[in-house]
Scaffold this motif. Sequence first.
Motif, PDB file in Angstrom:
ATOM      1  N   LEU A 138       0.836  -1.208   0.000  1.00 30.67           N
ATOM      2  CA  LEU A 138       0.000   0.000   0.000  1.00 30.67           C
ATOM      3  C   LEU A 138       0.871   1.258   0.000  1.00 30.67           C
ATOM      4  CD1 LEU A 138      -2.748  -1.093   2.550  1.00 30.67           C
ATOM      5  CD2 LEU A 138      -3.071  -0.664   0.102  1.00 30.67           C
ATOM      6  N   SER A 187      -5.473   3.200  -9.461  1.00 27.75           N
ATOM      7  CA  SER A 187      -5.639   3.327  -8.009  1.00 27.75           C
ATOM      8  C   SER A 187      -7.064   3.036  -7.553  1.00 27.75           C
ATOM      9  CB  SER A 187      -5.252   4.738  -7.545  1.00 27.75           C
ATOM     10  OG  SER A 187      -3.926   4.986  -7.879  1.00 27.75           O
ATOM     11  N   ARG A 188      -7.993   2.886  -8.487  1.00 32.35           N
ATOM     12  CA  ARG A 188      -9.347   2.501  -8.085  1.00 32.35           C
ATOM     13  C   ARG A 188      -9.373   1.067  -7.563  1.00 32.35           C
ATOM     14  NH1 ARG A 188     -12.758   4.276 -13.349  1.00 32.35           N
ATOM     15  NH2 ARG A 188     -10.863   3.538 -14.343  1.00 32.35           N
ATOM     16  N   PRO A 223      -5.225  -0.759  -4.653  1.00 32.34           N
ATOM     17  CA  PRO A 223      -5.135  -0.785  -3.185  1.00 32.34           C
ATOM     18  C   PRO A 223      -6.071  -1.819  -2.564  1.00 32.34           C
ATOM     19  CG  PRO A 223      -5.510   1.458  -3.991  1.00 32.34           C
ATOM     20  CD  PRO A 223      -5.708   0.537  -5.140  1.00 32.34           C
ATOM     21  N   LEU A 224      -7.277  -1.938  -3.115  1.00 32.03           N
ATOM     22  CA  LEU A 224      -8.245  -2.885  -2.550  1.00 32.03           C
ATOM     23  C   LEU A 224      -7.816  -4.322  -2.825  1.00 32.03           C
ATOM     24  CD1 LEU A 224     -11.439  -0.905  -3.559  1.00 32.03           C
ATOM     25  CD2 LEU A 224     -10.365  -1.008  -1.308  1.00 32.03           C
ATOM     26  N   VAL A 250      -5.083  -5.337  -0.385  1.00 32.52           N
ATOM     27  CA  VAL A 250      -5.553  -5.748   0.943  1.00 32.52           C
ATOM     28  C   VAL A 250      -6.171  -7.140   0.876  1.00 32.52           C
ATOM     29  CG1 VAL A 250      -7.163  -5.236   2.816  1.00 32.52           C
ATOM     30  CG2 VAL A 250      -5.928  -3.382   1.691  1.00 32.52           C
ATOM     31  N   TYR A 310      -0.771   4.977   9.479  1.00 30.22           N
ATOM     32  CA  TYR A 310       0.582   4.411   9.386  1.00 30.22           C
ATOM     33  C   TYR A 310       1.352   4.555  10.698  1.00 30.22           C
ATOM     34  CZ  TYR A 310       1.178   2.504   4.727  1.00 30.22           C
ATOM     35  OH  TYR A 310       1.102   1.683   3.631  1.00 30.22           O
ATOM     36  N   GLY A 365      -5.298  -1.686   7.019  1.00 23.70           N
ATOM     37  CA  GLY A 365      -4.987  -1.832   5.590  1.00 23.70           C
ATOM     38  C   GLY A 365      -6.148  -1.361   4.727  1.00 23.70           C
ATOM     39  N   LEU A 366      -7.353  -1.763   5.124  1.00 23.94           N
ATOM     40  CA  LEU A 366      -8.532  -1.371   4.346  1.00 23.94           C
ATOM     41  C   LEU A 366      -8.708   0.147   4.368  1.00 23.94           C
ATOM     42  CD1 LEU A 366     -10.940  -2.436   2.710  1.00 23.94           C
ATOM     43  CD2 LEU A 366     -12.248  -2.507   4.830  1.00 23.94           C
ATOM     44  N   ILE A 380      -6.374   2.476   4.798  1.00 30.44           N
ATOM     45  CA  ILE A 380      -5.332   3.113   3.983  1.00 30.44           C
ATOM     46  C   ILE A 380      -5.664   2.947   2.487  1.00 30.44           C
ATOM     47  CG2 ILE A 380      -2.885   2.945   3.311  1.00 30.44           C
ATOM     48  CD1 ILE A 380      -2.363   2.055   6.287  1.00 30.44           C
ATOM     49  N   ALA A 381      -6.171   1.774   2.122  1.00 33.39           N
ATOM     50  CA  ALA A 381      -6.520   1.516   0.728  1.00 33.39           C
ATOM     51  C   ALA A 381      -7.679   2.400   0.278  1.00 33.39           C
ATOM     52  CB  ALA A 381      -6.886   0.043   0.550  1.00 33.39           C
ATOM     53  N   LEU A 407      -6.754   5.952  -0.555  1.00 30.33           N
ATOM     54  CA  LEU A 407      -6.125   6.154  -1.864  1.00 30.33           C
ATOM     55  C   LEU A 407      -7.179   6.160  -2.974  1.00 30.33           C
ATOM     56  CD1 LEU A 407      -3.622   6.593  -3.559  1.00 30.33           C
ATOM     57  CD2 LEU A 407      -3.173   4.142  -3.495  1.00 30.33           C
ATOM     58  N   VAL A 408      -8.152   5.272  -2.831  1.00 34.17           N
ATOM     59  CA  VAL A 408      -9.244   5.247  -3.816  1.00 34.17           C
ATOM     60  C   VAL A 408      -9.989   6.582  -3.769  1.00 34.17           C
ATOM     61  CG1 VAL A 408     -11.401   4.106  -4.472  1.00 34.17           C
ATOM     62  CG2 VAL A 408      -9.486   2.745  -3.617  1.00 34.17           C
ATOM     63  N   TYR A 468      -7.967   9.376  -5.423  1.00 32.35           N
ATOM     64  CA  TYR A 468      -8.107   9.312  -6.881  1.00 32.35           C
ATOM     65  C   TYR A 468      -9.474   9.860  -7.305  1.00 32.35           C
ATOM     66  CZ  TYR A 468      -9.462   7.607 -11.391  1.00 32.35           C
ATOM     67  OH  TYR A 468      -9.957   7.560 -12.664  1.00 32.35           O
TER      68      TYR A 468
END
Lengths: 501, 78
Positions: free
Chosen positions: A82, A278-279, A282-283, A286, B25, B58-59, B61-62, B65-66, B69
């Motif tokens: 990530l 990036s859509r 990242p998912l 995880v 983080y 983790g979810l 942070i992910a 980022l989505v 964007y």
Amino acid sequence: MNLAITLSMIAIYVAGLIYLVYRNPLPKQDFEEFAVGGRSFGWAFITMTIIGTWYAGSMYVGWAQMGVEQGIVVTYVMFYTLGGLYVLYVIAGPLWKLGKKYGIKTMGHYFELRYKSRSLRTFTGFVSLLIEFPWVVTELLAAGYAMQAISYGKIPFNLGMTIIAVIFIAYIVFAGMRAVIIADFYQGWMYIIGGVAMFLAAGYAIFGGYRGMFMEVRNLNAEFLTVPGPSAGWGGDVPGALFWPSLILMGAIGAYMWPSLIARIFAASSTKELKASSRFTPLVAVAFTLVITFFFVGTAARPEFKGEDSAYAVVNLLSTLGPVAVAVICILILNGSLSMMDSMVSTWSIVFVNDCVAPYSKVTSKGLTNISRISALVIGFGGLIISMQELPTIIQLVIRMYQGIVQFFPAVILGIFWKRGNKWSAWSATLVGLIITGIFSFTQPDFVPALHGMQGGLVALAANFLVYVVVALVTKPVPGVEQLFVDAKTADSDLGQELIR
Amino acid sequence: MSDKVVKKKGKAVYWVIGVLVAIAYLFVLVPPLFSLVNRVEPFVLGFPFSAFMIFALGLFIAVMLVLLYGIQNRRGEL
């Protein structure tokens, strides 16, 4: 019967891969097409090539071993994946725009543009290749193991490696980066669907679900479920509290300094398509990473499958589910090995030609393409021959320089966002970083006990940043750097050409 | 090149995302904070606490980022 099932499945997998790759030849024989696929790929391909290149085949062996021996510490992979995606998001726009305007194809090429130093370009190309090269040996060994396992020992180890090497080298020679990204598209989907489905199903079939799996691990030894894990897994020499953060930081910072990954930036058709990955990435990072790494940890609950080498414990455990499971896990290993090796070998051939040949000669674009093809043959089969030997000392030494790749980060990131940097700061900082990394690599284990488990590369990185800033402040900026910063913001963010979706 | 006019809009939302990701983080990287997460009990949704928090962080942070964007895309800032 079992052999017929597993070989049929691998045959279908390889046939699909070959069909997709060979129905997409190069539209024209020039180096731009060969090296960056004509900068024509849309977000779906970029997403899958990032996933495909990132997850190696050896993870089912190496990371699996870490999960089985050291427990949940193996999930550091997700956090650094990530972190790497954030780094990519930040550097992608400026690098792509400069790449488009000035024809950049590699990190070294960017350094020449930014720092006006051709020698830095060649040095970067050469050293980054040297640091990354051992990966192809590791992946070939994983592929050889998978071929042996899927054939129930009928395909000898070296023959298995050779078959896989011939497959990926052939499609690199055929269409360079275009072939690699199309192959990655296929392999990325295999990872997401095959990988997640396989491990979820296996978790239920073997443990009655992930809850039952974690319960079994806790009952065996609860230390597997905390960081850094049981002392036995570390041979009694448990790293200190800074080992875990250091692993994550080094991974995240270094992720997109690898030549094979930074090359993905230049293959996109626009910054928008590049960032649109990036859509999903990242998912996926995880979901995919945790489903499989948790399963690796769960395998610790069945110590009888460790056998002589715990690296194969996960494959041994999955093999109890029958030939379909054997085929799927072996195809996943091959899938990961292929996607990583094709990316690396194609990128190295391109980096070698672009940074070590092109700056010193006047070869035509078609000539560079052909030299790249020959380089891919030499590098690919060279790696294969080395993989068949007892690991030579030089390779063992280079493996220890893994943390060296991070030492290019300050010159990249400060070069993009700070105008003061020049060739003196980039050269001195990178050299200091590499030298300190080398000293730690050859005098310490993977972590430095005196620094509470911190990795030596992180100390080197701090010195690297410091040297860059100090040298930049006491020397003059590069003439004309202002224009580059304007271009990095304002150059067209779209090629305006038909893209491959 | 897109003929969209890129409008200057507030950057506060990017700072908010940046700070939230940094906090997440910090929980991962700073040993005293990570020690709050780094334990087996209680089990949450079938996961040991450490595994559940690793998943949750983790979810988060992910998703950030989505979201980053999505905002940049909607504003035409890509």
